[in-house]
Design a protein around this motif. Structure first.
Motif, PDB file in Angstrom:
ATOM      1  N   ASN A  48      -1.043  -2.588  10.626  1.00  0.00           N
ATOM      2  CA  ASN A  48      -0.814  -1.602   9.579  1.00  0.00           C
ATOM      3  C   ASN A  48       0.434  -1.943   8.767  1.00  0.00           C
ATOM      4  OD1 ASN A  48      -2.095   0.582   8.486  1.00  0.00           O
ATOM      5  ND2 ASN A  48      -0.842   2.092   9.569  1.00  0.00           N
ATOM      6  N   ASP A  93       0.866  -1.171   0.000  1.00  0.00           N
ATOM      7  CA  ASP A  93       0.000   0.000   0.000  1.00  0.00           C
ATOM      8  C   ASP A  93       0.904   1.222   0.000  1.00  0.00           C
ATOM      9  OD1 ASP A  93      -1.631   2.139   0.482  1.00  0.00           O
ATOM     10  OD2 ASP A  93      -2.840   1.136   2.020  1.00  0.00           O
ATOM     11  N   PRO A  94       0.990   1.913  -1.149  1.00  0.00           N
ATOM     12  CA  PRO A  94       1.925   3.061  -1.241  1.00  0.00           C
ATOM     13  C   PRO A  94       1.604   4.163  -0.228  1.00  0.00           C
ATOM     14  CG  PRO A  94       0.881   2.589  -3.376  1.00  0.00           C
ATOM     15  CD  PRO A  94       0.252   1.668  -2.375  1.00  0.00           C
ATOM     16  N   GLU A  95       0.387   4.149   0.328  1.00  0.00           N
ATOM     17  CA  GLU A  95       0.010   5.172   1.324  1.00  0.00           C
ATOM     18  C   GLU A  95       0.607   4.881   2.704  1.00  0.00           C
ATOM     19  OE1 GLU A  95      -2.167   7.873   0.705  1.00  0.00           O
ATOM     20  OE2 GLU A  95      -1.734   7.258  -1.359  1.00  0.00           O
ATOM     21  N   ILE A  96       1.005   3.639   2.939  1.00  0.00           N
ATOM     22  CA  ILE A  96       1.544   3.279   4.256  1.00  0.00           C
ATOM     23  C   ILE A  96       3.073   3.303   4.192  1.00  0.00           C
ATOM     24  CG2 ILE A  96       1.620   1.531   6.094  1.00  0.00           C
ATOM     25  CD1 ILE A  96      -1.024   0.419   5.036  1.00  0.00           C
ATOM     26  N   ALA A  97       3.676   4.230   4.931  1.00  0.00           N
ATOM     27  CA  ALA A  97       5.139   4.350   4.883  1.00  0.00           C
ATOM     28  C   ALA A  97       5.774   3.296   5.792  1.00  0.00           C
ATOM     29  CB  ALA A  97       5.550   5.740   5.348  1.00  0.00           C
ATOM     30  N   ASN A 129       6.626  -3.372   2.901  1.00  0.00           N
ATOM     31  CA  ASN A 129       7.287  -2.562   3.933  1.00  0.00           C
ATOM     32  C   ASN A 129       8.231  -3.377   4.803  1.00  0.00           C
ATOM     33  OD1 ASN A 129       6.208  -0.222   3.068  1.00  0.00           O
ATOM     34  ND2 ASN A 129       4.781   0.065   4.788  1.00  0.00           N
TER      35      ASN A 129
END
Ligand code: ADP
Ligand code: NI
Length: 223
Positions: A174, A155-159, A179
């Motif tokens: 999350n 998910d590119p929104e979750i760093a 990641n």
């Protein structure tokens, strides 16, 4: 005679481990143990001066008391201690094996407190275990683990998380599989204890970086 005793002890250790790890579905099964043992034998062959019986035994046993695999770590540790004594390991050898497996895991190095420094035997087992978390096998294990625990693939929104405690690390709510590479797997190359492991890790790092590059290109629709 001594050699025969060692072989018998290792065969018993192998059986003990196999009986406890056969059913794992998180990427810590007996196949993982076999690869770690193979890795450690390769590292030992470089001539490190390490005690081979302690090193290979600890490689077999490194996950059998882990808190992610057993409900009661103390009970598992007592059981392991009794087994090692019955199998004619000396008190010093038992103490060293227990010390290694209690202090070698990645999660132990989180929480700001560093795990105890490992003897050479433990450094080799830690390197062997970390080698099995990277490269092509590492990619496969991360996806297998993430699938088992219901992680998102990406998910590119979750760093990726930069600072993590052990509790954060085990909190998968999350987390994404991609990641996990940035949070842990890509860092392992520079954390290898021995030069022999660093060398193997360099090739495996390339495999992971190529995979991540290709994954993101394909995600973005770049041909
Ligand atoms: P350690 O026993 O050193 O603490 P871990 O249990 O963290 O190691 O990792 C064991 C295996 O599970 C590794 O191959 C690792 O990449 C994988 N793994 C651990 N956490 C995750 C995660 N959040 N997502 C995907 N794979 C994971
Ligand atoms: Ni392991």
């Amino acid at each position: 005679m001594a050699l025969l005793e060692t072989d018998t002890q290792l065969a018993a250790v192998q059986q003990f481990t196999k009986a406890r790890m056969a059913d794992d579905e998180t990427g810590h099964g007996y196949d993982h143990i076999q690869r770690v043992v193979n890795n450690v034998k390769q590292l030992l062959a470089k001539g490190t001066g390490a005690d081979q019986l302690v090193t290979i035994s600890a490689a077999y046993l490194h996950d059998v008391t882990d808190d992610k695999l057993v409900e009661d770590v103390n009970a598992a540790t007592d059981e392991l201690t009794n087994f090692l004594k019955e199998t004619h390991f000396s008190e010093d050898q038992v103490a060293e094996i227990l010390e290694i497996i209690a202090n070698m895991s990645f999660s132990k190095s989180l929480n700001g407190q560093n795990a105890k420094p490992l003897p050479i035997e433990g450094q080799l087992v830690q390197d062997a275990d970390r080698l099995d978390a990277i490269g092509a096998i590492g990619i496969a294990r991360a996806i297998y683990f993430g699938g088992h625990f219901g992680e998102k693939l990406y998910d590119p929104e979750i760093a990726p998380r930069v600072e993590m405690t052990k509790a954060d690390y085990r909190d998968l709510s999350n987390e994404t599989i991609i990641n996990h590479f940035y949070e842990k797997l890509l860092k392992l190359k520079d954390r290898m204890n021995t030069n022999a492991a660093k060398e193997i890790a360099t090739g495996r790092q390339k495999t992971m970086l190529e995979f991540l590059d290709n994954f993101k290109d394909e995600w973005d629709g770049i041909q």
